[in-house]
Write a protein that holds these residues in place. Structure first.
Motif, PDB file in Angstrom:
ATOM      1  N   ARG A 121       0.847  -1.197   0.000  1.00  0.00           N
ATOM      2  CA  ARG A 121       0.000   0.000   0.000  1.00  0.00           C
ATOM      3  C   ARG A 121       0.878   1.240   0.000  1.00  0.00           C
ATOM      4  N   TRP A 122       0.370   2.321  -0.586  1.00  0.00           N
ATOM      5  CA  TRP A 122       1.082   3.588  -0.539  1.00  0.00           C
ATOM      6  C   TRP A 122       0.106   4.712  -0.231  1.00  0.00           C
ATOM      7  N   ASP A 123       0.636   5.749   0.403  1.00  0.00           N
ATOM      8  CA  ASP A 123      -0.138   6.941   0.736  1.00  0.00           C
ATOM      9  C   ASP A 123       0.801   8.133   0.643  1.00  0.00           C
ATOM     10  N   LYS A 124       0.743   8.806  -0.477  1.00  0.00           N
ATOM     11  CA  LYS A 124       1.598   9.966  -0.720  1.00  0.00           C
ATOM     12  C   LYS A 124       0.766  11.233  -0.822  1.00  0.00           C
ATOM     13  N   GLY A 125      -0.318  11.273  -0.066  1.00  0.00           N
ATOM     14  CA  GLY A 125      -1.196  12.431  -0.085  1.00  0.00           C
ATOM     15  C   GLY A 125      -2.593  12.041  -0.513  1.00  0.00           C
ATOM     16  N   PRO A 126      -3.534  12.971  -0.413  1.00  0.00           N
ATOM     17  CA  PRO A 126      -4.946  12.652  -0.681  1.00  0.00           C
ATOM     18  C   PRO A 126      -5.246  12.219  -2.113  1.00  0.00           C
ATOM     19  N   ASN A 127      -4.447  12.595  -3.068  1.00  0.00           N
ATOM     20  CA  ASN A 127      -4.699  12.219  -4.459  1.00  0.00           C
ATOM     21  C   ASN A 127      -3.753  11.137  -4.960  1.00  0.00           C
ATOM     22  N   ASN A 128      -2.970  10.550  -4.072  1.00  0.00           N
ATOM     23  CA  ASN A 128      -2.002   9.535  -4.489  1.00  0.00           C
ATOM     24  C   ASN A 128      -1.945   8.425  -3.438  1.00  0.00           C
TER      25      ASN A 128
END
Length: 84
Positions: A3-10
């Motif tokens: 999983r990745w979370d690099k901000g609300p749009n990514n």
């Protein structure tokens, strides 16, 4: 599953596996975002499937150890049918 979370749009998730055809040729397949929820539990080792709606691209050797110049990617619009 990664999983990745690099901000609300990514944000998203993926998993990769190695597929083998009837001649023993292997190819890496990567499933993205909603395709993870749709296919991760479905795919089982030593079973036969048909795949449609995927995309073929040049293999990124940084992420793949499979001896193939190409790899497949699948999303939630792809279809997989269990054959045997």
């Amino acid at each position: 599953v990664k999983r990745w979370d690099k901000g609300p749009n990514n944000q998203g998730q993926l998993f990769s596996c190695t597929l083998m055809d009837s001649e023993g040729t292997e190819i890496r397949a990567t499933f993205f975002r909603d395709a993870v929820d749709k296919f991760f539990e479905m795919l089982q080792e030593n079973n036969v499937y048909t795949f449609s709606g995927g995309r073929t691209k040049t293999a990124n050797r940084q992420y793949s150890r499979v001896d193939n110049d190409f790899e497949l990617t699948f999303d939630a619009h792809s279809e997989i049918q269990h054959v045997a």
